[in-house]
Design a protein around this motif. Structure first.
Motif, PDB file in Angstrom:
ATOM      1  N   LEU A 261       0.896  -1.237  -0.075  1.00 47.56           N
ATOM      2  CA  LEU A 261       0.142  -0.045  -0.060  1.00 47.56           C
ATOM      3  C   LEU A 261       0.952   1.260   0.139  1.00 47.56           C
ATOM      4  O   LEU A 261       0.256   2.214  -0.389  1.00 47.56           O
ATOM      5  N   LEU A 262       2.197   1.289   0.600  1.00 42.78           N
ATOM      6  CA  LEU A 262       2.989   2.304   0.355  1.00 42.78           C
ATOM      7  C   LEU A 262       3.116   2.998  -0.779  1.00 42.78           C
ATOM      8  O   LEU A 262       3.530   3.906  -0.994  1.00 42.78           O
ATOM      9  N   PHE A 263       3.240   1.983  -1.720  1.00 46.33           N
ATOM     10  CA  PHE A 263       3.510   2.483  -3.275  1.00 46.33           C
ATOM     11  C   PHE A 263       2.597   3.625  -3.749  1.00 46.33           C
ATOM     12  O   PHE A 263       2.739   4.215  -4.731  1.00 46.33           O
ATOM     13  N   ALA A 264       1.305   3.654  -3.170  1.00 52.87           N
ATOM     14  CA  ALA A 264       0.524   4.658  -3.489  1.00 52.87           C
ATOM     15  C   ALA A 264       0.778   5.897  -2.505  1.00 52.87           C
ATOM     16  O   ALA A 264      -0.303   6.811  -2.931  1.00 52.87           O
ATOM     17  N   LEU A 265       1.544   6.151  -1.767  1.00 51.90           N
ATOM     18  CA  LEU A 265       2.074   7.157  -1.101  1.00 51.90           C
ATOM     19  C   LEU A 265       2.651   8.320  -1.859  1.00 51.90           C
ATOM     20  O   LEU A 265       2.354   9.401  -2.006  1.00 51.90           O
ATOM     21  N   SER A 266       3.545   7.721  -2.779  1.00 47.99           N
ATOM     22  CA  SER A 266       4.225   8.477  -3.489  1.00 47.99           C
ATOM     23  C   SER A 266       4.718   7.574  -4.743  1.00 47.99           C
ATOM     24  O   SER A 266       5.143   6.503  -4.584  1.00 47.99           O
ATOM     25  N   ARG A 267       5.173   8.484  -5.927  1.00 45.94           N
ATOM     26  CA  ARG A 267       5.601   7.951  -7.131  1.00 45.94           C
ATOM     27  C   ARG A 267       7.277   7.574  -6.866  1.00 45.94           C
ATOM     28  O   ARG A 267       7.512   6.638  -7.525  1.00 45.94           O
ATOM     29  N   LEU A 268       7.746   8.231  -6.088  1.00 48.54           N
ATOM     30  CA  LEU A 268       9.203   7.744  -5.852  1.00 48.54           C
ATOM     31  C   LEU A 268       9.252   6.609  -5.057  1.00 48.54           C
ATOM     32  O   LEU A 268      10.410   6.138  -5.367  1.00 48.54           O
ATOM     33  N   THR A 269       8.332   5.905  -4.710  1.00 50.15           N
ATOM     34  CA  THR A 269       8.457   4.434  -4.122  1.00 50.15           C
ATOM     35  C   THR A 269       8.686   3.488  -5.499  1.00 50.15           C
ATOM     36  O   THR A 269       9.319   2.599  -5.075  1.00 50.15           O
ATOM     37  N   PHE A 270       8.444   3.992  -6.670  1.00 45.63           N
ATOM     38  CA  PHE A 270       8.664   3.091  -7.561  1.00 45.63           C
ATOM     39  C   PHE A 270       9.323   3.671  -8.810  1.00 45.63           C
ATOM     40  O   PHE A 270       9.692   2.882  -9.770  1.00 45.63           O
ATOM     41  N   SER A 271       9.457   4.928  -8.850  1.00 46.20           N
ATOM     42  CA  SER A 271      10.153   5.542  -9.801  1.00 46.20           C
ATOM     43  C   SER A 271      10.894   7.028  -9.295  1.00 46.20           C
ATOM     44  O   SER A 271      10.061   7.562  -8.503  1.00 46.20           O
ATOM     45  N   PRO A 286       8.403  15.130  -0.001  1.00 53.35           N
ATOM     46  CA  PRO A 286       7.123  15.362   1.181  1.00 53.35           C
ATOM     47  C   PRO A 286       6.044  14.522   1.297  1.00 53.35           C
ATOM     48  O   PRO A 286       5.357  14.552   2.105  1.00 53.35           O
ATOM     49  N   GLU A 287       5.338  14.257  -0.041  1.00 54.33           N
ATOM     50  CA  GLU A 287       4.387  13.172   0.096  1.00 54.33           C
ATOM     51  C   GLU A 287       4.508  12.114   1.113  1.00 54.33           C
ATOM     52  O   GLU A 287       3.763  11.478   1.665  1.00 54.33           O
ATOM     53  N   PHE A 288       5.716  11.270   0.853  1.00 55.00           N
ATOM     54  CA  PHE A 288       5.939  10.179   1.686  1.00 55.00           C
ATOM     55  C   PHE A 288       5.810  10.323   3.035  1.00 55.00           C
ATOM     56  O   PHE A 288       5.483   9.756   3.863  1.00 55.00           O
ATOM     57  N   ARG A 289       6.551  11.738   3.333  1.00 51.53           N
ATOM     58  CA  ARG A 289       6.672  12.065   4.710  1.00 51.53           C
ATOM     59  C   ARG A 289       5.438  12.417   5.318  1.00 51.53           C
ATOM     60  O   ARG A 289       5.014  12.003   6.535  1.00 51.53           O
ATOM     61  N   THR A 290       4.594  12.999   4.587  1.00 50.21           N
ATOM     62  CA  THR A 290       3.294  13.510   4.992  1.00 50.21           C
ATOM     63  C   THR A 290       2.274  12.347   5.287  1.00 50.21           C
ATOM     64  O   THR A 290       1.740  12.216   6.156  1.00 50.21           O
ATOM     65  N   GLY A 291       2.190  11.455   4.214  1.00 49.82           N
ATOM     66  CA  GLY A 291       1.696   9.990   4.427  1.00 49.82           C
ATOM     67  C   GLY A 291       2.144   9.351   5.551  1.00 49.82           C
ATOM     68  O   GLY A 291       1.252   9.004   6.522  1.00 49.82           O
ATOM     69  N   MET A 292       3.360   9.126   5.947  1.00 49.93           N
ATOM     70  CA  MET A 292       3.946   8.411   6.890  1.00 49.93           C
ATOM     71  C   MET A 292       3.590   9.060   8.077  1.00 49.93           C
ATOM     72  O   MET A 292       3.103   8.337   9.296  1.00 49.93           O
ATOM     73  N   LEU A 293       3.512  10.551   8.283  1.00 52.20           N
ATOM     74  CA  LEU A 293       2.971  11.159   9.491  1.00 52.20           C
ATOM     75  C   LEU A 293       1.549  10.871   9.913  1.00 52.20           C
ATOM     76  O   LEU A 293       1.334  10.573  11.022  1.00 52.20           O
TER      77      LEU A 293
END
Length: 512
Positions: A261-271, A286-293
């Protein structure tokens, strides 16, 4: 002679994009047809097999009629193709679904296919046992292909037009190829689409297969494992057993699904091709950090509420119940933030532990925020939320120091100077769309609470909200025909976003 197959492939790729998509989905109908044969369901197999043949026949005839036409490709035309795909393609996809079920209306079948193709996952058939297994596979497959379609479209179509969340970024344009940029600063849109497909499709397929294998190793059955794997990657929430609470993989399966599910938090997880300036590391995104927060903060607050509210629970000192409740909240929050909508098997324990009898507002808020830009998640998107957060900090700073001058700041180099302004415009358009859809639903007798849940579920492409956000599940099958059509409009609008629809109405876009 060796060059002839390559020329034939080039000829096929020159066909209209909508025609190619139609042909791909027609071929995909043979997958549930084969599955139906294996489970000895010949009536369902015939429905999908013959529908696929009819679809390919029409595609072939149309392709022959336009074979000698010199195509003119442009970004506005591809954006119009996206809209036509979500509106008109389900008219064809619903034919085998209605024929296989036999006891449903064509409107219900069309609604279900719009819901699947837009990765919303709103289930008009509230009883999983009513639907054959091969039909469940078809619904999950359509949602999975719709998710891959949006992965590719966001990179090749929406990003060059500064739509889909990229209007906030600093000239980040995913799918860029150095070879193409050297050849031409403004590459052919069709060539760009092909290159992005070659880059992203193997990643999407590979991640889905890996998740399906891991779920099987956790004890899940074949069909459920494949369906849940496709639903997680597409963030559709389509399940052949009514959710992961009835699955056999248990906590191990939920842990595996949480990682994907973490792949839907930021595009940088797969590219990493969205990084124009600034850091390309995931921990700096910033997207991934905001999502994890959000993922860590909300379950922690629900967990601590047990003592803050001084709840009297018989098992308040039970450590295992506390851990189960925290895990149930962690998985469910992640699922709804990514607009997937799966509830953990321990979500009820989390509600009992925190004392929240109706946590619908929390789930609605998570779905509205949504996941990352250029992913399969819907909602407002985390990058826009982050841009509004930075703007709020800046405005509070100006209240204290009116003459202060703000620089780029830390971690916001991916945002352009007026990114917060554009994000605020989109948020206002989202709120306006939400209000209009609520009014339209209320005009046909839908109560306000249900109208709000249905509107948020459609615009955020989070169909499971319809069953989880209210005190009681909403039965879509009992809704009137105009209500279902309004929800279809909301799902298409939420998938393409309001800015893309407005861009199609702009004469300057077509003129340029």
């Amino acid at each position: 002679m060796p060059r002839r197959p390559r020329s034939q492939v080039r000829g096929i790729l020159r066909l209209p994009l909508l025609l190619l998509i139609w042909g791909i989905f027609a071929i995909a109908m043979w997958i549930p047809a084969i599955h139906a044969v294996l489970v000895d369901d010949h009536q369902t197999s015939q429905s999908f097999f013959y529908s696929g043949i009819v679809g390919l026949t029409f595609v072939t005839f149309i392709a022959l009629s336009v074979a000698n036409r010199v195509p003119r490709y442009g970004m506005p035309g591809q954006l119009m193709t996206l809209l036509a795909t979500f509106v008109f393609l389900p008219l064809y996809l619903a034919i085998p679904l209605q024929d296989a079920l036999q006891n449903t209306s064509y409107l219900n079948a069309y609604f279900d296919m719009v819901s699947s193709l837009t990765t919303t996952g709103a289930d008009v058939y509230d009883q999983p046992g009513r639907v054959p297994q091969s039909v469940h596979l078809w619904r999950a497959l359509v949602a999975w292909m719709g998710g891959m379609f949006m992965w590719i479209a966001a990179s090749a179509v929406l990003a060059p037009l500064s739509l889909g969340g990229f209007e906030v970024t600093t000239r980040a344009e995913p799918g860029r190829s150095d070879a193409i940029l050297r050849e031409n600063q403004r590459p052919d849109p069709r060539r760009k689409l092909i290159l992005v497909t070659k880059a992203l499709a193997p990643v999407y397929i590979g991640l889905t297969l890996a998740l399906a294998v891991l779920l099987v190793l956790c004890g899940e059955t074949g069909l459920v494992a494949v369906s849940h794997a496709m639903s997680i990657m597409a963030t559709s929430g389509v399940s052949p057993v009514g959710g992961i609470g009835a699955a056999q993989a248990g906590v191990a399966g939920e842990m595996v699904m949480l990682l994907f599910l973490l792949f839907a938090l930021s595009r940088l997880t797969f590219s990493s091709d969205t990084v124009a300036v600034g850091h390309g590391r995931l921990d700096k995104d910033p997207e991934f950090r905001t999502g994890m927060l959000i993922i860590i903060g909300v379950p922690t607050l629900l967990f601590l509420r047990h003592w803050i509210a001084s709840l009297e629970v018989n098992t308040s000192d039970d450590l295992m119940m506390g851990l189960a409740s925290f895990w149930g909240a962690l998985f469910t929050v992640t699922s709804f933030l990514t607009t997937t909508g799966f509830e953990s098997a321990y979500w009820f324990s989390a509600q009992e532990w925190s004392g929240l009898e109706t946590p619908g507002m929390i789930l609605l808020g998570l779905a509205v925020m949504g996941g990352g830009v250029a992913t399969t998640a819907g909602g407002v998107k985390l990058l826009r939320v982050y841009a509004l957060y930075l703007n709020g900090l800046r405005e509070m700073e100006r209240l204290v120091l009116p003459s202060s001058v703000s620089g780029e700041g830390r971690g916001n180099r991916r945002l352009q100077s007026n990114g917060a302004f554009v994000a605020w415009i989109f948020f206002m358009l989202f709120a306006l769309s939400l209000a209009l859809i609520c009014v339209a639903l209320s005009a046909f007798g839908v109560p306000f609470e249900q109208a709000m849940i249905l509107a948020v579920a459609g615009l955020s492409t989070t169909g499971p909200l319809i069953e989880a956000a209210g005190q009681f599940p909403i039965e879509l099958g009992l809704m009137e025909a105009p209500v279902k059509l309004i929800l279809c409009f909301a799902m298409v609008l939420g998938r393409l976003e309001t800015l893309a629809i407005i861009a199609l109405l702009s004469p300057n876009l077509w003129r340029n």
